[in-house]
Design an enzyme around this catalytic site. Sequence first.
Site, PDB file in Angstrom:
ATOM      1  N   SER A 255      45.920  37.506  33.095  1.00  0.00           N
ATOM      2  CA  SER A 255      45.215  38.772  33.258  1.00  0.00           C
ATOM      3  C   SER A 255      46.144  39.971  33.045  1.00  0.00           C
ATOM      4  O   SER A 255      46.672  40.142  31.952  1.00  0.00           O
ATOM      5  CB  SER A 255      44.558  38.799  34.645  1.00  0.00           C
ATOM      6  OG  SER A 255      43.724  39.917  34.758  1.00  0.00           O
TER       7      SER A 255
ATOM      8  N   HIS B 119      37.521  34.012  35.404  1.00  0.00           N
ATOM      9  CA  HIS B 119      38.813  34.709  35.398  1.00  0.00           C
ATOM     10  C   HIS B 119      39.848  34.056  36.327  1.00  0.00           C
ATOM     11  O   HIS B 119      40.897  33.610  35.885  1.00  0.00           O
ATOM     12  CB  HIS B 119      38.584  36.163  35.786  1.00  0.00           C
ATOM     13  CG  HIS B 119      39.675  37.082  35.367  1.00  0.00           C
ATOM     14  ND1 HIS B 119      39.929  37.386  34.042  1.00  0.00           N
ATOM     15  CD2 HIS B 119      40.593  37.768  36.077  1.00  0.00           C
ATOM     16  CE1 HIS B 119      40.947  38.214  33.966  1.00  0.00           C
ATOM     17  NE2 HIS B 119      41.378  38.466  35.179  1.00  0.00           N
TER      18      HIS B 119
END
Length: 421
Positions: free
Chosen positions: A187, A393
């Site tokens: 990320s 995610h």
Amino acid sequence: MLRISVWFSCVVLVFGRYPTSDNKDELETRDLGARISDNIVEDANLDVGGLVKKYGYPYEEHHAITQDGYILTLHRIPHGRDQNNTPGQRPAALVMHGITSSSADFVLMGPGTALAYILAEAGYDVWLGNARGTYYSRRHLTLNPNNGKGTFWDFSWDEIGNMDLPAMIDLILTQTGQSRLHYLGMSQGTTVFFVMGSLRPDYNRKIISMHALAPVAYLAHNQNPLFGLLAPHRKELEALLGDLGLKELFPRSPIFTWLGMNVCADGKPFQPLCSGLVFFFAGWNPGPQHNATMFPVKLGHTPAGSSARQLVHFGQSIVEKTFQRYDHGEVINLIVYGSRTPPNYNLNQLKAPVYLHYSAQDPFANLNDVERLYRELGGPKFKVRVPEPTFSHADFMWGQKAKEVVYDKVIEIMKTYDNAL
Ligand SMILES: *[C@@H]1O[C@H](CO)[C@@H](O)[C@H](O)[C@H]1NC(C)=O
């Protein structure tokens, strides 16, 4: 859900300060072969060094000082426990965490599941970075991190990419005597690499291969409703938080540790609500990858702190639909960048080989944004779509089956470079 989340964030913002202490190093090592957590409460309270030693892995701590005075902690696992377990020269791999996270994310799921251990077993000299402002890197030569209005906190992920990554990479190359390393980011850990590769193109030569897990550069198609709602008001929010002395957001906090153990643990009636909240904040799909038993450990270590400006800068990416440097406002932009508007990061400069490991259901790395990033990268580039449709995610760091679905593939690719050396 939104109201609960906002209320919840306010409570944490106001009360969530962690007493900084380093008294957890006394732990004796035992159960050296453990693969899963044998004591959830203990693992929630240990720091990274304590966890790594507890599970029988070699451990070192190093510090890098940035050109602007931040003192960063790197955790090193120089070799494996079950395999590749003798000291010796190995390819180095730097792993970089996401926003409001820390290096803990790559060890807290334990041996056999967490990325740091898997890399060490696969024959890598593993270095876990910590960005400025996180729990392990909340130090500066002169500035005071405890001043929530102070200049310590005046940074975004621009500075992390521009200054922290080069400092950490140089330290690792000096310590190992090697000239290049592998880089793995999760990320924001990918965002900062794209920043470095654009602003400090010399560093591309120091990268053997780069693996972007849940790549984040463009956010024009952000799917997180809370971020979407707040992004247009980012400037007012940044000013307000500054006035309130809250330039530091979501530090590692005994409140989260308490919530993890007393509200989100197995057998607690509100555990599903915890999953819902984290899904909302972190794009965490409470699906097959999510091991709720580990909630207390996850919340014992995460969040781990960031500056408000890091979130504001992501808000800028959402609203402006660009990947550009932080917007200080016209006057300061002119002084800092020589232009009224912040310049775009020049992804064309990024010549290191980049592998984008992305998934179909990631709210922060939408397929359209990943495609655009992919088109603009300047060096060799490859896309690897995670072969599991519900993978989300946070699963890239905490997924119960992240090894099978992502890490094994990453290591297979890294090995092709090592074998060619
Ligand atoms: C979830 O974590 C717990 C504690 O480490 C472990 O005992 C359990 O096997 C894990 N669940 C799955 C599905 O792997």
